[in-house]
Design an enzyme around this catalytic site. Structure first.
Site, PDB file in Angstrom:
ATOM      1  N   ARG A 197       3.254  20.193  14.156  1.00  0.00           N
ATOM      2  CA  ARG A 197       2.643  19.079  13.424  1.00  0.00           C
ATOM      3  C   ARG A 197       3.510  17.844  13.559  1.00  0.00           C
ATOM      4  NH1 ARG A 197       4.211  18.087   8.641  1.00  0.00           N
ATOM      5  NH2 ARG A 197       4.353  20.274   7.962  1.00  0.00           N
TER       6      ARG A 197
ATOM      7  N   TYR B  69     -18.782   0.560  14.063  1.00  0.00           N
ATOM      8  CA  TYR B  69     -19.166   1.971  14.090  1.00  0.00           C
ATOM      9  C   TYR B  69     -19.473   2.463  12.675  1.00  0.00           C
ATOM     10  CZ  TYR B  69     -18.431   7.023  14.284  1.00  0.00           C
ATOM     11  OH  TYR B  69     -18.554   8.375  14.127  1.00  0.00           O
TER      12      TYR B  69
ATOM     13  N   ASP C 244     -10.189  -2.313  17.147  1.00  0.00           N
ATOM     14  CA  ASP C 244     -10.752  -1.092  17.713  1.00  0.00           C
ATOM     15  C   ASP C 244     -11.163  -1.426  19.150  1.00  0.00           C
ATOM     16  OD1 ASP C 244     -12.306   1.056  18.549  1.00  0.00           O
ATOM     17  OD2 ASP C 244     -13.178   1.389  16.563  1.00  0.00           O
TER      18      ASP C 244
ATOM     19  N   LYS D 131     -13.799   8.999  23.731  1.00  0.00           N
ATOM     20  CA  LYS D 131     -14.724   8.207  24.530  1.00  0.00           C
ATOM     21  C   LYS D 131     -14.166   7.962  25.935  1.00  0.00           C
ATOM     22  CE  LYS D 131     -17.151   8.044  20.677  1.00  0.00           C
ATOM     23  NZ  LYS D 131     -16.254   8.389  19.585  1.00  0.00           N
TER      24      LYS D 131
END
Length: 387
Positions: free
Chosen positions: A57, A110, A182, A207
């Site tokens: 982690r 978005y 973004d 993406k």
């Protein structure tokens, strides 16, 4: 484990995409970064971390390679990889805001990002208001004394609006806010927000970065070393990190990002030109079109205009839905940025969460993610779908 990345000005983007953070494995000479599918690491005595690793982690060598690569591609000092784009956004926003702070958000964004602001952060006491980020004066008017973040998508999702990053950066820094961009639709190959004044760049690496519709991930990049450390602290504390195989898949995708984005942009230009001349199409949204309101700014701050195209159907919502259902080569599905072409109805699918808000999208809107297939095949498919 620090993944701060030194600037590498001597290498072109395409070279960095293949090599940054990905030196050959010192033990075997493997030229591809291994998948370190491991949770814990043997330590050299109590508190003696081997190479900075103790628990995956906190840090994992495959993720480290991706994070160094992300930083290099955007010209930043620090990159961080997450389990999804929204996980990256959540970590960023909880790092730089606290209850009582205010965020300026765009009027085209978005749907999942809007949901994070409106349904999650608002319950935590973070205020937000909407501004048309395509007009800098509207952004300046929306800033309040407690504004900590100005959030921008450019090109925006799904209406492909263009924001002048440098102009908004000036407003943000003038008012003591951070500018977050973004950059998912453009990718770092087509647009470099940090060089234009942004403080943090956000990606859904699902993406274009991954590019093959086989991984979900997110990323943050900043050139502010102190902010990078703060983000890394919260990344570890909150835990929504990219797993090693997911990190490996994104790294694999990034190697071909440049050549893919060139083809996406070429194909999307042809598709947009086709749609402009079609009698069933009322309006086309693509920043590569000279008539697009943001065309000049996009030409100034982008290398090319990307692979996303949206359009409104002259015959309304039902006709738009039928186009989505009739398309064959354009696959009906959410997401974007893969090698295959996708089609969707934002109002019913990706942007259902903005219904009734200032971000509501037109009901007759269709969004295309134009892939890298032979463009004549794509045009033939759209011709049939628009009959």
């Amino acid at each position: 484990m620090s993944t701060e990345h030194p600037h590498e000005p001597n290498f072109a983007f395409e070279t960095l995409a293949i090599h940054a953070g990905q030196e050959a494995d010192p033990q075997t000479g493997a030229v591809v970064t291994p998948i370190y599918q491991v949770s814990t690491y043997k330590q050299d005595g109590v508190g003696g971390l081997r190479g900075g690793y103790e628990y995956s982690r906190s840090a994992n060598p495959t993720r480290t390679a991706l994070e160094q690569n992300l930083a290099a591609l955007d010209g930043g000092r620090r990159g961080l990889a997450f389990a999804s784009g929204l996980a990256a956004e959540d970590c960023l926003l909880r790092t730089v805001t606290k209850p009582g702070d205010h965020i300026v958000i765009p009027n085209d964004a978005y749907g999942g990002t809007f949901r994070l602001f409106s349904k999650v952060l608002s319950r935590w006491g973070v205020e937000w208001s909407v501004a048309d980020t395509h007009h800098p004066e509207a952004v300046r008017a929306a800033v309040r004394p407690n504004t900590k973040v100005i959030w921008v998508e450019t090109p925006s999702n799904p209406l492909l609006g263009i924001t002048d990053i440098a102009a908004i950066a000036h407003i943000a820094h003038d008012t003591g806010a951070k500018l977050v961009v973004d950059n998912t639709f453009a990718s770092p190959y087509l647009q470099q927000p940090l060089a234009l004044g942004a403080d943090v760049v956000v990606y859904s690496t699902t993406k274009y970065m991954g590019g093959h519709s086989d991984v979900v991930g997110g990323g943050l990049v900043t050139d502010d070393a102190a902010l990078g450390e703060d983000l890394a602290y919260h990344q570890n504390a909150m835990g929504a990190v990219a797993g090693p195989f997911d990190a490996w898949l994104v790294l694999r995708g990034i190697k071909t990002l440049g050549v893919r984005m060139d083809r996406h942009s070429e194909n999307a230009t042809r598709v947009a030109d086709f749609l402009v001349g079609h009698p069933k199409v009322a309006q086309v949204f693509y920043p590569g079109l000279p008539e697009h309101a943001g065309h000049e700014i996009a030409a100034k701050q982008m290398k090319a205009f990307g692979g996303m195209v949206s359009f409104r159907h002259k015959d309304g919502e039902e006709a738009a839905l039928q186009v989505c259902n009739r398309a064959q080569l354009f696959t009906l599905g959410e997401s974007l940025g893969g090698v295959e072409s996708l089609i969707e109805h934002p109002g019913r699918m990706t942007h259902a969460s903005v219904a009734g808000s200032a971000l509501e999208v037109p009901a007759d809107l269709v969004r295309l993610s134009v892939g890298i297939e032979a463009v004549d095949d794509l045009l033939a498919d759209l011709t049939e779908a628009l009959k």
